[in-house]
Design a protein around this motif. Structure first.
Motif, PDB file in Angstrom:
ATOM      1  N   THR A  89       0.717  -1.173  -0.123  1.00 47.06           N
ATOM      2  CA  THR A  89      -0.056  -0.162  -0.060  1.00 47.06           C
ATOM      3  C   THR A  89       1.102   1.231   0.081  1.00 47.06           C
ATOM      4  OG1 THR A  89      -0.155   0.099   2.439  1.00 47.06           O
ATOM      5  CG2 THR A  89      -1.809  -1.260   1.359  1.00 47.06           C
ATOM      6  N   SER A  90       0.465   2.334  -0.707  1.00 49.06           N
ATOM      7  CA  SER A  90       1.082   3.536  -0.798  1.00 49.06           C
ATOM      8  C   SER A  90       0.500   4.752  -0.720  1.00 49.06           C
ATOM      9  CB  SER A  90       2.210   3.212  -2.204  1.00 49.06           C
ATOM     10  OG  SER A  90       3.006   4.395  -2.248  1.00 49.06           O
ATOM     11  N   PHE A  91       1.027   5.923  -0.719  1.00 51.92           N
ATOM     12  CA  PHE A  91       0.822   7.066  -1.072  1.00 51.92           C
ATOM     13  C   PHE A  91       1.787   7.976  -1.574  1.00 51.92           C
ATOM     14  CE2 PHE A  91       2.054   8.007   3.361  1.00 51.92           C
ATOM     15  CZ  PHE A  91       2.373   9.326   3.542  1.00 51.92           C
ATOM     16  N   ASN A  92       1.303   9.178  -2.098  1.00 52.56           N
ATOM     17  CA  ASN A  92       2.433  10.225  -2.495  1.00 52.56           C
ATOM     18  C   ASN A  92       1.837  11.578  -1.996  1.00 52.56           C
ATOM     19  OD1 ASN A  92       3.689   8.358  -4.211  1.00 52.56           O
ATOM     20  ND2 ASN A  92       3.307   9.259  -6.092  1.00 52.56           N
ATOM     21  N   GLU A  93       3.034  12.258  -1.493  1.00 58.37           N
ATOM     22  CA  GLU A  93       2.699  13.508  -0.770  1.00 58.37           C
ATOM     23  C   GLU A  93       2.027  14.313  -2.038  1.00 58.37           C
ATOM     24  OE1 GLU A  93       2.848  14.113   2.003  1.00 58.37           O
ATOM     25  OE2 GLU A  93       4.315  13.115   3.183  1.00 58.37           O
ATOM     26  N   PRO A  94       1.279  15.096  -1.745  1.00 55.62           N
ATOM     27  CA  PRO A  94       0.790  15.759  -0.418  1.00 55.62           C
ATOM     28  C   PRO A  94      -0.509  14.822   0.139  1.00 55.62           C
ATOM     29  CG  PRO A  94      -0.425  17.140  -2.019  1.00 55.62           C
ATOM     30  CD  PRO A  94       0.581  16.276  -2.666  1.00 55.62           C
ATOM     31  N   ALA A  95      -0.706  13.661  -0.262  1.00 55.67           N
ATOM     32  CA  ALA A  95      -1.417  12.531   0.558  1.00 55.67           C
ATOM     33  C   ALA A  95      -2.818  12.925   0.052  1.00 55.67           C
ATOM     34  CB  ALA A  95      -1.154  12.517   2.047  1.00 55.67           C
ATOM     35  N   GLU A 102     -12.077  10.860   1.569  1.00 56.95           N
ATOM     36  CA  GLU A 102     -13.555  11.739   1.594  1.00 56.95           C
ATOM     37  C   GLU A 102     -13.846  12.039   3.172  1.00 56.95           C
ATOM     38  OE1 GLU A 102     -16.479   9.210  -0.221  1.00 56.95           O
ATOM     39  OE2 GLU A 102     -15.662   9.719  -2.349  1.00 56.95           O
ATOM     40  N   VAL A 103     -13.216  11.332   4.173  1.00 60.20           N
ATOM     41  CA  VAL A 103     -13.520  11.593   5.608  1.00 60.20           C
ATOM     42  C   VAL A 103     -12.303  12.338   6.219  1.00 60.20           C
ATOM     43  CG1 VAL A 103     -15.147   9.544   5.938  1.00 60.20           C
ATOM     44  CG2 VAL A 103     -12.634   9.306   6.494  1.00 60.20           C
ATOM     45  N   GLY A 104     -12.564  12.894   7.352  1.00 62.28           N
ATOM     46  CA  GLY A 104     -11.713  13.978   7.911  1.00 62.28           C
ATOM     47  C   GLY A 104     -11.969  15.384   7.323  1.00 62.28           C
ATOM     48  N   ASP A 105     -11.367  16.369   8.274  1.00 64.03           N
ATOM     49  CA  ASP A 105     -11.570  17.833   7.573  1.00 64.03           C
ATOM     50  C   ASP A 105     -10.495  17.990   6.538  1.00 64.03           C
ATOM     51  OD1 ASP A 105     -13.715  18.461   9.546  1.00 64.03           O
ATOM     52  OD2 ASP A 105     -12.325  19.083  10.975  1.00 64.03           O
ATOM     53  N   ALA A 106      -9.182  17.105   7.007  1.00 61.48           N
ATOM     54  CA  ALA A 106      -7.983  17.298   5.945  1.00 61.48           C
ATOM     55  C   ALA A 106      -8.180  16.712   4.493  1.00 61.48           C
ATOM     56  CB  ALA A 106      -6.712  17.082   6.595  1.00 61.48           C
ATOM     57  N   LYS A 107      -9.013  15.786   4.472  1.00 64.88           N
ATOM     58  CA  LYS A 107      -9.505  14.900   3.249  1.00 64.88           C
ATOM     59  C   LYS A 107      -7.975  14.415   2.606  1.00 64.88           C
ATOM     60  CE  LYS A 107     -14.082  15.522   2.913  1.00 64.88           C
ATOM     61  NZ  LYS A 107     -13.978  16.451   4.112  1.00 64.88           N
ATOM     62  N   ILE A 108      -7.204  13.646   3.567  1.00 69.41           N
ATOM     63  CA  ILE A 108      -5.876  12.945   3.087  1.00 69.41           C
ATOM     64  C   ILE A 108      -5.897  11.641   3.518  1.00 69.41           C
ATOM     65  CG2 ILE A 108      -4.615  15.161   3.353  1.00 69.41           C
ATOM     66  CD1 ILE A 108      -3.791  14.058   6.102  1.00 69.41           C
ATOM     67  N   MET A 109      -4.874  10.867   2.949  1.00 77.50           N
ATOM     68  CA  MET A 109      -4.990   9.566   3.080  1.00 77.50           C
ATOM     69  C   MET A 109      -3.543   9.291   3.155  1.00 77.50           C
ATOM     70  SD  MET A 109      -6.026   6.006   1.152  1.00 77.50           S
ATOM     71  CE  MET A 109      -8.003   6.297   1.491  1.00 77.50           C
ATOM     72  N   ARG A 110      -3.157   8.997   4.275  1.00 70.16           N
ATOM     73  CA  ARG A 110      -1.580   8.777   4.682  1.00 70.16           C
ATOM     74  C   ARG A 110      -1.764   7.297   5.509  1.00 70.16           C
ATOM     75  NH1 ARG A 110       1.890  13.103   4.761  1.00 70.16           N
ATOM     76  NH2 ARG A 110       3.176  11.912   5.888  1.00 70.16           N
ATOM     77  N   ASP A 111      -0.491   6.621   5.335  1.00 69.99           N
ATOM     78  CA  ASP A 111      -0.248   5.549   6.024  1.00 69.99           C
ATOM     79  C   ASP A 111      -1.192   4.447   5.771  1.00 69.99           C
ATOM     80  OD1 ASP A 111       1.643   7.476   7.101  1.00 69.99           O
ATOM     81  OD2 ASP A 111       0.285   7.842   8.792  1.00 69.99           O
ATOM     82  N   PRO A 112      -1.683   4.197   4.745  1.00 75.91           N
ATOM     83  CA  PRO A 112      -2.692   3.090   4.544  1.00 75.91           C
ATOM     84  C   PRO A 112      -2.274   1.729   4.863  1.00 75.91           C
ATOM     85  CG  PRO A 112      -1.739   3.654   2.404  1.00 75.91           C
ATOM     86  CD  PRO A 112      -1.082   4.413   3.275  1.00 75.91           C
ATOM     87  N   SER A 113      -3.008   0.997   5.601  1.00 70.90           N
ATOM     88  CA  SER A 113      -2.764  -0.277   5.943  1.00 70.90           C
ATOM     89  C   SER A 113      -3.822  -1.269   5.514  1.00 70.90           C
ATOM     90  CB  SER A 113      -2.443  -0.558   7.398  1.00 70.90           C
ATOM     91  OG  SER A 113      -2.427  -1.825   7.913  1.00 70.90           O
TER      92      SER A 113
END
Length: 313
Positions: A30-36, A62-73
């Protein structure tokens, strides 16, 4: 001779059938690229050493105020369903993201799991990790949170003095109240539980104190701990986000060497001695903190087809 040839032919036929029926696992990272803000990416490998990016976003945050996805597990359950958790914000959010899928392509509606709701002064919930406990038949979710002035600290800011917490669930509908998972006496983040032998577990984590900021392990006879026998820090400074997979008789510990802007890798057979094999692995540039799990060749083929399809189709 005729009888010998017939028997030999049967042996060869059996070997071919066995080969055809043998499951060939593929490693997914699993992966993400900045800015997430884009979402979940997936890398794949056939040998656990050389990785290729599918270059596709499989689910957008889609959830959370920041609308980011970091550290997916991601962890697959015994029923075949894949469960995904991720970091949804740096601070001012004590929840994590959750979604599930049967094929890694089509995902359920995303949920905001407020895992630290019973800690009103907590400031965050970082890097959740999933582990399926096959003994208790339940999932364990671990993560790092700061509860200011709860624990002694070193040089860290009070809002950066992390400890590890956990919850358990059998169905991802009801969750046990969050509890302290580990207080090693220093700020710690990025936990991952590994079952490396029958009845033996390893916890891989980052020492997040200012003098260190690198990786170590500890051991237990229970996935929920207590964990003891802490190792020395065995990676370079400024390394984090460890994840582990097994290939042959060896375990590979990948980690983000963020000051060097590349992924490092340590090889071990016993979690006691570690060999740096960073020069023997290849990870796409820009890949960030994720976890490794296995799928079938059929699943990889389906993922490749999905990755080749335009998003608007």
């Amino acid at each position: 001779m005729t009888g010998f040839k017939y028997i030999y032919s049967l042996i060869l036929t059996g070997m071919v059938l066995l080969s055809c029926n043998t499951r060939k696992d593929v490693y997914l990272f699993t992966s993400f690229n900045e800015p997430a803000s884009a979402g979940l990416r997936l890398l794949y490998s056939h040998d656990a050493y050389h990785w290729t990016d599918l270059n596709h976003i499989f689910i957008k945050p889609e959830v959370g105020d920041a609308k980011i996805m970091r550290d997916p597990s991601i962890q697959q359950g015994p029923d075949g369903v894949y469960h995904l958790v991720w970091t949804i914000g740096w601070k001012n959010d004590t929840g994590i993201g959750y979604a599930e899928s049967k094929d890694l392509i089509h995902w359920s509606a995303e949920q905001h799991l407020n895992v630290m709701a019973n800690e009103p002064t907590a400031v965050n919930a970082w890097a959740p990790e999933l582990f399926y406990d096959d003994v208790a038949d339940q999932f364990i979710i671990t993560w790092a949170s700061t509860v200011p002035f709860r624990f002694p600290k070193g040089e860290e800011d009070e809002n950066n003095n992390h400890r590890l917490y956990y919850t358990t669930t059998k169905d991802f509908k009801t969750f046990a109240p969050a509890k302290l998972f580990l207080d090693p006496g220093f700020s710690v983040i990025d936990p991952e539980i590994v079952k490396f032998d029958k009845g033996k577990y390893v916890l891989v984590m980052k020492d997040n104190t200012r003098p260190n900021r690198n990786i170590l392990v500890a051991f237990s006879n229970n996935p929920l701990g207590p964990y003891t026998d802490y190792s020395k820090r065995f990676t370079e400074l400024y390394s984090e986000g460890p994840t582990i997979t097994k290939t042959g008789d060896n375990w590979l510990i990948y980690y983000d060497s963020y000051r060097l802007k590349k992924f490092g890798c340590m090889r071990t057979s016993d979690f006691k001695t570690f060999t740096n094999i960073a020069d023997s692995v290849s990870v796409p540039q820009g890949h960030k903190h994720g976890t490794i799990f296995k799928v079938t060749e059929k699943t990889l083929k389906q993922l490749k087809l999905a990755a080749a399809t335009p998003v608007n189709q």
